[in-house]
Structure formats: structure tokens, C-alpha cells
Enzyme design. Structure first.
Site, PDB file in Angstrom:
ATOM      1  N   ARG A  68      -1.653  -0.817  -8.389  1.00  0.00           N
ATOM      2  CA  ARG A  68      -3.037  -0.417  -8.056  1.00  0.00           C
ATOM      3  C   ARG A  68      -3.057   1.115  -8.117  1.00  0.00           C
ATOM      4  NH1 ARG A  68      -3.949  -0.840  -2.231  1.00  0.00           N
ATOM      5  NH2 ARG A  68      -4.421  -3.032  -2.433  1.00  0.00           N
ATOM      6  N   ASP A 103       0.848  -1.200   0.000  1.00  0.00           N
ATOM      7  CA  ASP A 103       0.000   0.000   0.000  1.00  0.00           C
ATOM      8  C   ASP A 103       0.878   1.243   0.000  1.00  0.00           C
ATOM      9  OD1 ASP A 103      -2.429  -1.321   0.090  1.00  0.00           O
ATOM     10  OD2 ASP A 103      -2.770  -1.022   2.232  1.00  0.00           O
TER      11      ASP A 103
HETATM   12  C1  LIG Z   1      -8.972  -1.342  -2.847  1.00  0.00           C
HETATM   13  C2  LIG Z   1      -8.520   0.010  -2.390  1.00  0.00           C
HETATM   14  C3  LIG Z   1      -7.234   0.178  -1.931  1.00  0.00           C
HETATM   15  C4  LIG Z   1      -6.778   1.448  -1.553  1.00  0.00           C
HETATM   16  N1  LIG Z   1      -5.457   1.623  -1.201  1.00  0.00           N
HETATM   17  C5  LIG Z   1      -4.992   2.857  -0.949  1.00  0.00           C
HETATM   18  C6  LIG Z   1      -3.617   3.088  -0.701  1.00  0.00           C
HETATM   19  O1  LIG Z   1      -2.775   2.177  -0.685  1.00  0.00           O
HETATM   20  N2  LIG Z   1      -3.212   4.367  -0.466  1.00  0.00           N
HETATM   21  C7  LIG Z   1      -4.098   5.426  -0.477  1.00  0.00           C
HETATM   22  O2  LIG Z   1      -3.660   6.563  -0.283  1.00  0.00           O
HETATM   23  N3  LIG Z   1      -5.407   5.226  -0.683  1.00  0.00           N
HETATM   24  C8  LIG Z   1      -5.881   3.979  -0.925  1.00  0.00           C
HETATM   25  N4  LIG Z   1      -7.225   3.793  -1.160  1.00  0.00           N
HETATM   26  C9  LIG Z   1      -8.189   4.901  -0.932  1.00  0.00           C
HETATM   27  C10 LIG Z   1      -8.337   5.814  -2.152  1.00  0.00           C
HETATM   28  O3  LIG Z   1      -7.178   6.589  -2.318  1.00  0.00           O
HETATM   29  C11 LIG Z   1      -9.550   6.772  -1.985  1.00  0.00           C
HETATM   30  O4  LIG Z   1      -9.341   7.558  -0.869  1.00  0.00           O
HETATM   31  C12 LIG Z   1     -10.869   6.049  -1.837  1.00  0.00           C
HETATM   32  O5  LIG Z   1     -10.961   4.967  -2.692  1.00  0.00           O
HETATM   33  C13 LIG Z   1     -12.068   6.994  -2.163  1.00  0.00           C
HETATM   34  O6  LIG Z   1     -11.952   7.508  -3.448  1.00  0.00           O
HETATM   35  P1  LIG Z   1     -12.738   6.963  -4.743  1.00  0.00           P
HETATM   36  O7  LIG Z   1     -11.715   6.653  -5.780  1.00  0.00           O
HETATM   37  O8  LIG Z   1     -13.651   5.862  -4.421  1.00  0.00           O
HETATM   38  O9  LIG Z   1     -13.466   8.239  -5.342  1.00  0.00           O
HETATM   39  P2  LIG Z   1     -14.356   9.386  -4.689  1.00  0.00           P
HETATM   40  O10 LIG Z   1     -14.401  10.481  -5.716  1.00  0.00           O
HETATM   41  O11 LIG Z   1     -13.913   9.718  -3.309  1.00  0.00           O
HETATM   42  O12 LIG Z   1     -15.745   8.700  -4.608  1.00  0.00           O
HETATM   43  C14 LIG Z   1     -16.495   8.359  -5.764  1.00  0.00           C
HETATM   44  C15 LIG Z   1     -17.837   7.810  -5.341  1.00  0.00           C
HETATM   45  O13 LIG Z   1     -17.634   6.552  -4.692  1.00  0.00           O
HETATM   46  C16 LIG Z   1     -18.487   6.410  -3.573  1.00  0.00           C
HETATM   47  N5  LIG Z   1     -17.629   6.315  -2.370  1.00  0.00           N
HETATM   48  C17 LIG Z   1     -16.293   6.551  -2.300  1.00  0.00           C
HETATM   49  N6  LIG Z   1     -15.831   6.302  -1.073  1.00  0.00           N
HETATM   50  C18 LIG Z   1     -16.900   5.914  -0.359  1.00  0.00           C
HETATM   51  C19 LIG Z   1     -17.065   5.532   1.001  1.00  0.00           C
HETATM   52  N7  LIG Z   1     -16.018   5.466   1.842  1.00  0.00           N
HETATM   53  N8  LIG Z   1     -18.310   5.198   1.415  1.00  0.00           N
HETATM   54  C20 LIG Z   1     -19.382   5.234   0.576  1.00  0.00           C
HETATM   55  N9  LIG Z   1     -19.275   5.595  -0.725  1.00  0.00           N
HETATM   56  C21 LIG Z   1     -18.059   5.922  -1.173  1.00  0.00           C
HETATM   57  C22 LIG Z   1     -19.392   7.598  -3.586  1.00  0.00           C
HETATM   58  O14 LIG Z   1     -20.516   7.266  -4.357  1.00  0.00           O
HETATM   59  C23 LIG Z   1     -18.573   8.649  -4.291  1.00  0.00           C
HETATM   60  O15 LIG Z   1     -19.357   9.639  -4.882  1.00  0.00           O
HETATM   61  C24 LIG Z   1      -7.679   2.553  -1.568  1.00  0.00           C
HETATM   62  C25 LIG Z   1      -8.988   2.378  -2.034  1.00  0.00           C
HETATM   63  C26 LIG Z   1      -9.414   1.133  -2.450  1.00  0.00           C
HETATM   64  C27 LIG Z   1     -10.803   0.992  -2.957  1.00  0.00           C
END
Ligand SMILES: Cc1cc2nc3c(=O)[nH]c(=O)nc-3n(C[C@H](O)[C@H](O)[C@H](O)COP(=O)(O)OP(=O)(O)OC[C@H]3O[C@@H](n4cnc5c(N)ncnc54)[C@H](O)[C@@H]3O)c2cc1C
Length: 249
Positions: free
Chosen positions: A111, A60
């Protein structure tokens, strides 16, 4: 170190259960904050164990004080011959396009996420629109790289992911990746979508029903609190989601 032992145990259990699962590790969990050498020893133990089972370890990405050191540790492991490991790239960082360019000189499994930490404006795009645009640009670069590498697919046992994995719940980002991959001819099994456990299950099912690999990320352990607070901070609507589930039978 306890966290490392727990991760080794988890790898044992995944193997015993023949689960279609791999693991993700934050390097601060295994000593990056204490000492680079200690971290590297722990990581090597984890990669050795994963290797015995033919499993994969995703490293990560944490906040920017750790970016460079995380990439260094990752590269060290590759140089030692541990190939079944991959990294995370965050589209909110200015540096990420250079990191992707550098890392993709070899077909490395990445990722792509937007990024979850509060970062200063001299290191990360402050505006969501820029983070999203950069996500699409990086998605395109990763898809191109997967094609150039012969489009390696998800492994039969579900453990070794394809080259690009998109960790997002953003429908527009997901659609962009699907459309671009279709246009250039990357097969569905040569990319995967990753989402958090319990978030946007509808989207998880949709991608899976369309034939894309979907991997669910399940955070666990004693340090769940800071993780949980970050998820709440990025999306206050989760407070309600959490409360409603807390009281659900
Ligand atoms: C499998 C995975 C691994 C990850 N690993 C890392 C990592 O190693 N380092 C790092 O910095 N970040 C990591 N993240 C977190 C990532 O950076 C984002 O902060 C997180 O995924 C929210 O952003 P989004 O891309 O979903 O888009 P956003 O623009 O935040 O959300 C898009 C839409 O998705 C839905 N949504 C998003 N989050 C949520 C929530 N928590 N609850 C409910 N609905 C939601 C909503 O409908 C929202 O409108 C990871 C995320 C995932 C899914």
C-alpha cells in the site's frame, strides 16, 4: 496480549460474516515497543489465524523509529512462509524508493501512502510537491512490478488485494496511477484504491463505478485518540467535519 486477541477475534468475525475484508495491524499495537520477539510471536499468531481463513494481513507503517524494525518483522514472516501479508510504503521518506526496489524483487503487496507522521527533514521530504512527485514515481514502480508479476487481480472474495494499493484521497495521484496503468496495460482489477472511512465518498464511488477495487479503511479500538489527532493535525478542516457530525442526528 489483549490487542492481539482482539485482532484474532476480528479475523474470526470477518470469516463468520463472510465479509469482503482483511485487516491492517500496527506493530506497536502487538508489542513492537516492548520486545521484538514478543511482537514477532503475536504477529505470527495473527498470520496463522488469517491463513486458516485464507485472509490477508496488511502491516501498517508507523514513524521512522519503527521503519527498519517493521520491514525486518515483515521479512521474517515471509521467510517463515506467510505469504498473505503486505506492507505500507510512505512517499515522504527519502528511503522509500530503495525499499520498493528491494521489496519488489518478490512481487510483494504494497500500500503506497504519503505518510502521516511528523518526520525530521533529513529523513523525509519537507515539501508537499516532492512528496507528491515521489508518490507518482513509486506508483509507477509498483504498477510496473505488478505487470511483470502477471497482473494478479483482487481475489474473488475481496480479501487478497492486488500488488499495488494506493492509499490516498488525492485526485491527482489517483488519476496519475489510473493513467499510467492504462498506458502500460495493467487491468483495473490488478490495482486498488484505499481511502479512509467517510472521507471523499464521492471519490470512492467514482473509482468503484469506473471498475477499480476500492477498500475502505476503518480505524477502531481504544487507541483511536492519537489516530484521530493525527488526522486533525494534517487537516484542520476536519475539526469542523468532526463537530458537524457529532451534532448530526
Ligand atoms: C487506507 C489508508 C491507509 C493508510 N495507512 C497509513 C500507514 O500505514 N502509515 C502512514 O504513515 N499513513 C497512512 N495513511 C495516511 C496517509 O499517509 C496520509 O496521511 C493521508 O492519506 C492523507 O493524505 P492524502 O494522500 O489523502 O493526500 P493529501 O494531499 O493530504 O490530501 C488530498 C486531498 O484529499 C482530501 N483529504 C485528505 N485527507 C483528508 C481528511 N482527513 N479529511 C478530509 N479530506 C481529506 C482533501 O480533499 C485533500 O485536499 C493511510 C491512508 C489511507 C487512506
Amino acid at each position: 496480549m489483549r490487542a492481539t486477541d482482539d485482532i484474532l477475534e476480528l479475523l474470526d468475525q470477518i470469516n463468520l460474516a463472510s465479509a469482503r475484508a482483511n485487516i491492517s495491524v500496527k506493530l506497536t499495537q502487538v508489542g513492537l515497543d516492548l520486545d521484538d520477539e514478543l511482537c514477532s510471536q503475536n504477529l505470527e499468531r495473527i498470520l496463522t489465524r488469517a491463513g486458516q481463513y485464507g485472509n490477508f494481513v496488511r502491516i501498517d507503517m508507523e514513524d521512522t523509529p519503527y521503519t527498519e524494525r517493521t520491514i525486518r518483522q515483515f521479512r521474517q514472516m515471509l521467510a517463515k512462509g506467510y505469504q498473505k501479508t503486505g506492507l505500507v510504503i510512505q512517499s515522504y521518506l527519502f528511503r522509500s524508493h530503495i525499499d520498493v526496489e528491494e521489496l519488489q524483487k518478490d512481487p510483494i503487496r504494497i500500500r503506497l501512502v504519503k505518510g502521516a507522521y511528523k518526520e525530521p527533514a533529513n529523513l523525509a521530504y519537507p515539501k508537499k510537491a516532492d512528496v507528491d512527485a515521489n508518490f507518482d514515481a513509486l506508483a509507477q514502480a509498483l504498477i510496473d512490478c505488478a505487470l511483470a508479476a502477471g497482473s494478479p487481480s483482487l481475489s474473488e472474495d475481496g480479501r487478497i488485494p492486488p500488488i499495488p494499493a494506493f492509499g490516498t484521497h488525492d485526485e491527482k495521484r489517483i488519476q496519475f496511477a489510473k493513467d499510467y496503468a492504462f498506458r502500460v496495460g495493467l487491468p483495473k482489477q490488478a490495482m486498488e484504491f484505499q481511502m479512509l472511512y467517510g472521507i471523499r465518498r464521492d471519490l470512492q464511488n467514482l473509482c468503484s463505478n469506473e471498475g477499480y477495487p476500492v477498500r475502505i479503511y476503518v480505524p477502531y479500538g481504544t487507541h483511536w485518540y492519537p489516530y484521530f489527532m493525527r488526522r486533525l493535525a494534517e487537516r484542520p478542516a476536519n475539526v469542523w467535519f468532526f463537530i458537524s457530525n457529532l451534532f448530526r442526528k
